[in-house]
Design a protein around this motif. Structure first.
Motif, PDB file in Angstrom:
ATOM      1  N   CYS A   9       0.812  -1.210   0.000  1.00  0.00           N
ATOM      2  CA  CYS A   9       0.000   0.000   0.000  1.00  0.00           C
ATOM      3  C   CYS A   9       0.848   1.263   0.000  1.00  0.00           C
ATOM      4  O   CYS A   9       0.407   2.302  -0.463  1.00  0.00           O
ATOM      5  CB  CYS A   9      -0.933   0.004   1.208  1.00  0.00           C
ATOM      6  N   MET A  10       2.041   1.200   0.544  1.00  0.00           N
ATOM      7  CA  MET A  10       2.884   2.383   0.549  1.00  0.00           C
ATOM      8  C   MET A  10       3.334   2.720  -0.859  1.00  0.00           C
ATOM      9  O   MET A  10       3.314   3.857  -1.289  1.00  0.00           O
ATOM     10  CB  MET A  10       4.105   2.174   1.438  1.00  0.00           C
ATOM     11  N   CYS A  11       3.734   1.689  -1.585  1.00  0.00           N
ATOM     12  CA  CYS A  11       4.081   1.933  -2.995  1.00  0.00           C
ATOM     13  C   CYS A  11       3.987   0.609  -3.724  1.00  0.00           C
ATOM     14  O   CYS A  11       4.867  -0.230  -3.585  1.00  0.00           O
ATOM     15  CB  CYS A  11       5.473   2.516  -3.142  1.00  0.00           C
ATOM     16  N   LEU A  12       2.911   0.415  -4.459  1.00  0.00           N
ATOM     17  CA  LEU A  12       2.626  -0.865  -5.061  1.00  0.00           C
ATOM     18  C   LEU A  12       3.652  -1.205  -6.126  1.00  0.00           C
ATOM     19  O   LEU A  12       4.067  -0.371  -6.914  1.00  0.00           O
ATOM     20  CB  LEU A  12       1.226  -0.838  -5.674  1.00  0.00           C
ATOM     21  N   VAL A  13       4.017  -2.488  -6.124  1.00  0.00           N
ATOM     22  CA  VAL A  13       4.958  -3.033  -7.087  1.00  0.00           C
ATOM     23  C   VAL A  13       6.249  -2.228  -7.122  1.00  0.00           C
ATOM     24  O   VAL A  13       6.630  -1.637  -8.111  1.00  0.00           O
ATOM     25  CB  VAL A  13       4.334  -3.105  -8.493  1.00  0.00           C
ATOM     26  N   MET A  14       6.936  -2.155  -5.981  1.00  0.00           N
ATOM     27  CA  MET A  14       8.206  -1.444  -5.933  1.00  0.00           C
ATOM     28  C   MET A  14       9.161  -2.156  -5.007  1.00  0.00           C
ATOM     29  O   MET A  14       8.758  -2.954  -4.175  1.00  0.00           O
ATOM     30  CB  MET A  14       7.989  -0.005  -5.439  1.00  0.00           C
ATOM     31  N   ALA A 157      -6.754  -0.837  -1.144  1.00  0.00           N
ATOM     32  CA  ALA A 157      -6.188  -2.180  -1.046  1.00  0.00           C
ATOM     33  C   ALA A 157      -6.803  -2.966   0.106  1.00  0.00           C
ATOM     34  O   ALA A 157      -6.991  -4.179   0.009  1.00  0.00           O
ATOM     35  CB  ALA A 157      -4.675  -2.099  -0.871  1.00  0.00           C
ATOM     36  N   LYS A 158      -7.122  -2.284   1.171  1.00  0.00           N
ATOM     37  CA  LYS A 158      -7.660  -2.960   2.359  1.00  0.00           C
ATOM     38  C   LYS A 158      -9.154  -3.218   2.259  1.00  0.00           C
ATOM     39  O   LYS A 158      -9.642  -4.300   2.597  1.00  0.00           O
ATOM     40  CB  LYS A 158      -7.375  -2.124   3.598  1.00  0.00           C
TER      41      LYS A 158
END
Length: 304
Positions: A9-14, A157-158
């Motif tokens: 959630c902070m930075c998706l796909v990183m 996301a949640k």
């Protein structure tokens, strides 16, 4: 699971690992840049010249690789030499609600300390992105805080919905967002299940996290689109994680749908094999962008 969701959630796909201790780190001289048009290696300067006719240039990075940040900065300077004050820097790393304080900082109206206190910079902002923001400030270039606020992506996301968010946050959402079936979702789902046993998500959570990914894509695409609608002569240089732009999917796909007339170029980043024989993976890699940047990956220590 909670740790993984927080990570997403902070930075998706990183990649968000800590840097390793000092070693013989690669420099931009160690990169191999290949033009997907003619399958030939090119210098960074030639790549930038070849992208001069594009309305939007995406640089898809791996967030934890210093050498890619160095190249991004070089490309910014080279694009400025071509376009001058027509150039606009756009960053995934700043969120739309921080645009006012970012504008004030660029205009010299607030201190850097106040700017950073109010803009939620990424953990390695000073090393990775500050040089580009400072270049823009020095040369009076606009910088777009293009992303959706991360707490809204986290909520998506949640919960899988943003129907009940407070009215004050709604202006920072994209006007339209969707998470359709198709190539991008297939790629995302495969990524989430790729050999990561303890990190696998149940199907309904994959859908929700994908919806959060698309929320970011739509917001970044709209940020660029609406800026260009109001500033017809500008050229945008956008930095994001490569998943958002590889294959002209994600943010690029959303932007091209908003304005099919835009000429959009993608720079993608790929691991350079130890033997430097990039041809082993090139046939697949070339599908992801107009230019492929092969870089020697520096492995990071795992977060504690």
């Amino acid at each position: 699971m909670k740790r993984f969701l927080k990570f997403l959630c902070m930075c998706l796909v990183m990649n968000m690992a800590d840097p390793v201790a000092e070693a013989a780190l690669p420099t931009t001289a160690d990169l191999v840049i290949v033009s997907s048009t003619d399958d030939k290696p090119v210098a960074a300067g030639q790549m930038t010249k070849n992208l001069a006719g594009y309305d939007v240039v995406f640089f898809g990075e791996f967030h934890d690789q210093d050498v890619l940040h160095a190249l991004e900065y070089d490309v910014l300077k080279q694009l400025y030499a071509i376009h001058g004050d027509k150039l606009v820097l756009s960053l995934e790393m700043f969120e739309a609600d921080t645009q006012p304080v970012l504008n004030k900082y660029l205009a010299g109206e607030v201190s850097e300390a106040d700017f950073l206190a109010d803009s939620r910079p990424w953990p390695r902002y000073q090393a990775d992105y500050r040089p580009m923001v400072e270049f823009a400030k020095t040369h009076k270039l606009p910088v777009l805080a293009s992303n959706v606020p991360r707490f809204l992506a986290a909520k998506m996301a949640k919960a899988g919905t943003l129907e009940n968010i407070e009215a004050e946050y709604r202006p920072y959402l994209p006007v339209k967002t969707s998470a359709p079936e198709g190539k991008y979702k297939e790629k995302f789902t495969a990524y989430m299940s790729k050999g990561q046993g303890k990190m696998q998500l149940p199907p309904h959570m994959v859908d929700q996290v994908f919806a959060a990914q698309c929320l970011k894509d739509d917001k970044m695409a709209e940020s660029i689109f609406y800026y260009l609608q109001n500033n017809k002569d500008k050229v945008v240089y956008h930095i994001n994680g490569c998943f958002h732009s590889d294959g002209h999917l994600g943010t690029v796909e959303r932007l091209e749908a908003l304005d099919p007339s835009l000429k959009v170029g993608v720079i993608t980043s790929k691991d350079l094999p130890a033997d430097k024989n990039y041809r082993k993976t090139y046939d697949d890699a070339k599908k992801d962008g107009e230019y492929v940047v092969y870089f020697p990956r520096v492995e990071k220590q795992e977060e504690k």
